[in-house]
Motif scaffolding. Structure first.
Motif, PDB file in Angstrom:
ATOM      1  N   GLY A  22       8.157  18.656 -12.948  1.00 58.33           N
ATOM      2  CA  GLY A  22       6.820  18.098 -12.850  1.00 58.33           C
ATOM      3  C   GLY A  22       6.838  16.698 -13.421  1.00 58.33           C
ATOM      4  N   ASP A  23       6.273  15.747 -12.695  1.00 60.80           N
ATOM      5  CA  ASP A  23       6.277  14.346 -13.125  1.00 60.80           C
ATOM      6  C   ASP A  23       4.885  13.754 -13.012  1.00 60.80           C
ATOM      7  OD1 ASP A  23       9.051  14.359 -13.522  1.00 60.80           O
ATOM      8  OD2 ASP A  23       9.455  13.666 -11.483  1.00 60.80           O
ATOM      9  N   TYR A  24       4.581  12.834 -13.917  1.00 60.16           N
ATOM     10  CA  TYR A  24       3.353  12.055 -13.862  1.00 60.16           C
ATOM     11  C   TYR A  24       3.729  10.618 -13.549  1.00 60.16           C
ATOM     12  CZ  TYR A  24      -1.045   9.849 -14.985  1.00 60.16           C
ATOM     13  OH  TYR A  24      -2.200   9.105 -14.904  1.00 60.16           O
ATOM     14  N   HIS A  25       3.184  10.063 -12.467  1.00 61.36           N
ATOM     15  CA  HIS A  25       3.467   8.694 -12.045  1.00 61.36           C
ATOM     16  C   HIS A  25       2.357   7.765 -12.514  1.00 61.36           C
ATOM     17  CE1 HIS A  25       6.120  10.914  -9.398  1.00 61.36           C
ATOM     18  NE2 HIS A  25       6.765   9.797  -9.171  1.00 61.36           N
ATOM     19  N   PHE A  26       2.752   6.633 -13.065  1.00 65.52           N
ATOM     20  CA  PHE A  26       1.807   5.603 -13.479  1.00 65.52           C
ATOM     21  C   PHE A  26       1.621   4.648 -12.315  1.00 65.52           C
ATOM     22  CE2 PHE A  26       3.859   7.174 -17.286  1.00 65.52           C
ATOM     23  CZ  PHE A  26       2.781   7.440 -18.103  1.00 65.52           C
ATOM     24  N   ASP A  27       0.379   4.304 -12.019  1.00 66.11           N
ATOM     25  CA  ASP A  27       0.076   3.448 -10.879  1.00 66.11           C
ATOM     26  C   ASP A  27       0.412   1.999 -11.210  1.00 66.11           C
ATOM     27  OD1 ASP A  27      -0.791   2.393  -8.535  1.00 66.11           O
ATOM     28  OD2 ASP A  27      -2.910   2.789  -8.860  1.00 66.11           O
ATOM     29  N   ALA A  28       1.491   1.516 -10.609  1.00 59.78           N
ATOM     30  CA  ALA A  28       1.898   0.122 -10.808  1.00 59.78           C
ATOM     31  C   ALA A  28       2.235  -0.509  -9.455  1.00 59.78           C
ATOM     32  CB  ALA A  28       3.088   0.054 -11.755  1.00 59.78           C
ATOM     33  N   GLY A  29       1.477  -0.157  -8.427  1.00 60.81           N
ATOM     34  CA  GLY A  29       1.731  -0.704  -7.098  1.00 60.81           C
ATOM     35  C   GLY A  29       2.944  -0.063  -6.461  1.00 60.81           C
ATOM     36  N   LYS A  30       3.834  -0.898  -5.922  1.00 58.48           N
ATOM     37  CA  LYS A  30       5.038  -0.385  -5.275  1.00 58.48           C
ATOM     38  C   LYS A  30       5.981   0.269  -6.281  1.00 58.48           C
ATOM     39  CE  LYS A  30       5.779  -4.388  -3.395  1.00 58.48           C
ATOM     40  NZ  LYS A  30       6.420  -5.494  -2.681  1.00 58.48           N
ATOM     41  N   TRP A  31       5.969  -0.227  -7.512  1.00 60.61           N
ATOM     42  CA  TRP A  31       6.781   0.366  -8.578  1.00 60.61           C
ATOM     43  C   TRP A  31       5.999   1.522  -9.179  1.00 60.61           C
ATOM     44  CZ3 TRP A  31      11.693  -1.063  -9.207  1.00 60.61           C
ATOM     45  CH2 TRP A  31      12.085  -2.289  -8.672  1.00 60.61           C
TER      46      TRP A  31
ATOM     47  N   LEU B 103       0.809  -1.207   0.000  1.00 65.26           N
ATOM     48  CA  LEU B 103       0.000   0.000   0.000  1.00 65.26           C
ATOM     49  C   LEU B 103       0.850   1.268   0.000  1.00 65.26           C
ATOM     50  CD1 LEU B 103      -2.588  -1.174   2.665  1.00 65.26           C
ATOM     51  CD2 LEU B 103      -2.841  -1.197   0.177  1.00 65.26           C
ATOM     52  N   ALA B 104       2.061   1.193  -0.520  1.00 63.35           N
ATOM     53  CA  ALA B 104       3.000   2.301  -0.440  1.00 63.35           C
ATOM     54  C   ALA B 104       2.867   3.275  -1.601  1.00 63.35           C
ATOM     55  CB  ALA B 104       4.422   1.749  -0.370  1.00 63.35           C
ATOM     56  N   GLU B 105       1.701   3.416  -2.188  1.00 64.13           N
ATOM     57  CA  GLU B 105       1.504   4.307  -3.320  1.00 64.13           C
ATOM     58  C   GLU B 105       1.298   5.740  -2.841  1.00 64.13           C
ATOM     59  OE1 GLU B 105      -1.891   2.446  -4.930  1.00 64.13           O
ATOM     60  OE2 GLU B 105      -0.825   0.626  -5.429  1.00 64.13           O
ATOM     61  N   PRO B 106       1.805   6.725  -3.595  1.00 68.25           N
ATOM     62  CA  PRO B 106       1.635   8.121  -3.176  1.00 68.25           C
ATOM     63  C   PRO B 106       0.192   8.591  -3.339  1.00 68.25           C
ATOM     64  CG  PRO B 106       2.716   8.007  -5.305  1.00 68.25           C
ATOM     65  CD  PRO B 106       2.586   6.600  -4.808  1.00 68.25           C
ATOM     66  N   GLU B 107      -0.185   9.562  -2.515  1.00 65.62           N
ATOM     67  CA  GLU B 107      -1.507  10.171  -2.571  1.00 65.62           C
ATOM     68  C   GLU B 107      -1.353  11.682  -2.608  1.00 65.62           C
ATOM     69  OE1 GLU B 107      -3.464   8.820   0.938  1.00 65.62           O
ATOM     70  OE2 GLU B 107      -3.775   6.798   0.171  1.00 65.62           O
ATOM     71  N   ALA B 108      -2.399  12.388  -3.011  1.00 64.88           N
ATOM     72  CA  ALA B 108      -2.389  13.849  -3.031  1.00 64.88           C
ATOM     73  C   ALA B 108      -2.034  14.364  -1.643  1.00 64.88           C
ATOM     74  CB  ALA B 108      -3.745  14.390  -3.474  1.00 64.88           C
ATOM     75  N   GLY B 109      -1.128  15.323  -1.586  1.00 68.54           N
ATOM     76  CA  GLY B 109      -0.686  15.889  -0.323  1.00 68.54           C
ATOM     77  C   GLY B 109       0.593  15.286   0.204  1.00 68.54           C
ATOM     78  N   ASP B 110       0.971  14.083  -0.269  1.00 65.53           N
ATOM     79  CA  ASP B 110       2.231  13.483   0.160  1.00 65.53           C
ATOM     80  C   ASP B 110       3.397  14.329  -0.330  1.00 65.53           C
ATOM     81  OD1 ASP B 110       0.875  11.419   1.323  1.00 65.53           O
ATOM     82  OD2 ASP B 110       1.385   9.929  -0.211  1.00 65.53           O
TER      83      ASP B 110
ATOM     84  N   SER C 137      -1.880  15.381  -6.929  1.00 59.79           N
ATOM     85  CA  SER C 137      -2.909  14.357  -7.134  1.00 59.79           C
ATOM     86  C   SER C 137      -2.216  13.025  -6.857  1.00 59.79           C
ATOM     87  CB  SER C 137      -3.468  14.410  -8.562  1.00 59.79           C
ATOM     88  OG  SER C 137      -2.558  13.844  -9.479  1.00 59.79           O
ATOM     89  N   ASP C 138      -2.932  11.936  -7.035  1.00 60.70           N
ATOM     90  CA  ASP C 138      -2.311  10.627  -6.812  1.00 60.70           C
ATOM     91  C   ASP C 138      -1.229  10.327  -7.843  1.00 60.70           C
ATOM     92  OD1 ASP C 138      -4.049  10.420  -4.734  1.00 60.70           O
ATOM     93  OD2 ASP C 138      -5.319   8.886  -5.662  1.00 60.70           O
ATOM     94  N   HIS C 139      -1.180  11.091  -8.934  1.00 62.51           N
ATOM     95  CA  HIS C 139      -0.254  10.794 -10.026  1.00 62.51           C
ATOM     96  C   HIS C 139       0.716  11.921 -10.363  1.00 62.51           C
ATOM     97  CE1 HIS C 139      -2.423   7.103 -10.846  1.00 62.51           C
ATOM     98  NE2 HIS C 139      -3.548   7.789 -10.792  1.00 62.51           N
ATOM     99  N   THR C 140       0.443  13.165  -9.972  1.00 55.65           N
ATOM    100  CA  THR C 140       1.308  14.276 -10.378  1.00 55.65           C
ATOM    101  C   THR C 140       2.055  14.872  -9.188  1.00 55.65           C
ATOM    102  OG1 THR C 140      -0.522  15.841 -10.197  1.00 55.65           O
ATOM    103  CG2 THR C 140      -0.101  14.904 -12.365  1.00 55.65           C
ATOM    104  N   VAL C 141       3.328  15.142  -9.403  1.00 57.71           N
ATOM    105  CA  VAL C 141       4.188  15.753  -8.391  1.00 57.71           C
ATOM    106  C   VAL C 141       4.920  16.934  -9.042  1.00 57.71           C
ATOM    107  CG1 VAL C 141       6.129  14.168  -8.828  1.00 57.71           C
ATOM    108  CG2 VAL C 141       5.966  15.333  -6.653  1.00 57.71           C
ATOM    109  N   PHE C 142       5.028  18.018  -8.304  1.00 56.97           N
ATOM    110  CA  PHE C 142       5.788  19.193  -8.727  1.00 56.97           C
ATOM    111  C   PHE C 142       6.765  19.535  -7.621  1.00 56.97           C
ATOM    112  CE2 PHE C 142       1.759  19.534 -10.973  1.00 56.97           C
ATOM    113  CZ  PHE C 142       2.195  19.730 -12.276  1.00 56.97           C
ATOM    114  N   GLY C 143       7.949  20.017  -8.017  1.00 61.45           N
ATOM    115  CA  GLY C 143       8.927  20.339  -6.991  1.00 61.45           C
ATOM    116  C   GLY C 143      10.139  21.063  -7.537  1.00 61.45           C
TER     117      GLY C 143
END
Length: 131
Positions: free
Chosen positions: A88-97, A20-27, A58-64
């Motif tokens: 800015g990155d978009y993460h694809f949901d593939a579980g832990k990876w 359950l180590a997937e990122p969520e909005a606000g992380d 969001s669960d998929h986008t990170v900015f920094g």
């Protein structure tokens, strides 16, 4: 033999949390890395440090922002350089990876470099071990 059994039990105990180590909005995201090298007489030395600081919007986008600084010292001279960039990155949901694609833009500066702006794509994969 006892420690091997204990290690196996520990791995089985924490494995549901790792799933359950997937990122969520606000992380938030923080990465720190560094390196260094010297010759045998410590006459020629290099060192560098880098960090990333970001937030998932969001669960998929990170900015920094990323910052890198390097320093080189030799018998004849010493110099430093740095780079600051936003990403800015978009993460694809593939579980832990978490494979990701994105872009960054920023500037490079310091001794012996042409101070300039740069931009480019980026891609990679992250592996999350903690929720």
């Amino acid at each position: 033999m006892q420690w091997k059994n204990s290690l196996a039990v520990l791995c089985l105990t924490v494995s549901p949390a790792l799933a359950l180590a997937e990122p969520e909005a606000g992380d938030r995201l923080f990465t720190l890395s560094g390196s260094g090298a010297s010759d045998s007489g410590f006459d020629n030395n290099t060192t560098s440090i880098s960090f990333d600081l970001g937030q998932f919007y969001s669960d998929h986008t990170v900015f920094g922002i990323r910052q890198s600084v390097g320093f080189a010292d030799s018998d004849n001279d010493s110099s430093w350089n740095g780079a600051t960039r936003v990403f800015g990155d978009y993460h694809f949901d593939a579980g832990k990876w978490q494979p990701f694609i994105g872009a960054n833009i920023g500037g490079i500066y310091g001794d012996g470099v042409d101070e300039t702006f740069f931009a480019g794509p980026e891609a990679g994969v992250k592996y999350y071990v903690k929720p």
